[in-house]
Design a protein around this motif. Structure first.
Motif: not given
Length: 112
Positions: A32-50
């Motif tokens: 809506g008109n509110k903004e909040r910060v959500q945490q997502f904790r996990g294992v990085v399984i890949q990085r792609s692009g540059e």
């Protein structure tokens, strides 16, 4: 220079992390008109692009279900990234983690 790189010309200052690392991504969410910060904790399984088109995939277990989320590195919605553990893996893309459950899905911590 690429068109995307010109548009997203800002500086990206996140800590160094690779596949196998456990990270917490603090992600801004608008409701809506509110903004909040959500945490997502996990294992990085890949990085792609540059450069500015780079993405990374984070996988976590939510109950018995595996949840994966792809984050663009240059996203303005990423508040910050914390590296919780550096994992010891031998590959750049650890998709084999999807098939493992329980103790077999653990990643050893890197000793410095």
């Amino acid at each position: 220079m690429n068109v995307v790189e010109e548009k997203l010309g800002g500086k990206i200052d996140f800590p160094k992390f690779i596949a196998g690392d456990t990270i917490t991504v603090h992600y801004k969410i608008k409701e809506g008109n509110k903004e909040r910060v959500q945490q997502f904790r996990g294992v990085v399984i890949q990085r792609s692009g540059e450069m500015h088109t780079e993405t990374f995939t984070v996988r976590k277990m939510s109950g018995n279900i595996g949840v994966e989320r792809i984050f663009p590195v240059a996203s303005p919605f990423i508040d910050k990234i914390e590296v919780n553990k550096h994992g010891k893996v031998r590959r750049a893309r650890i998709f084999y983690l999807r098939d493992l459950t329980g103790k077999k899905a653990r990643i050893r911590e890197k000793k410095f």
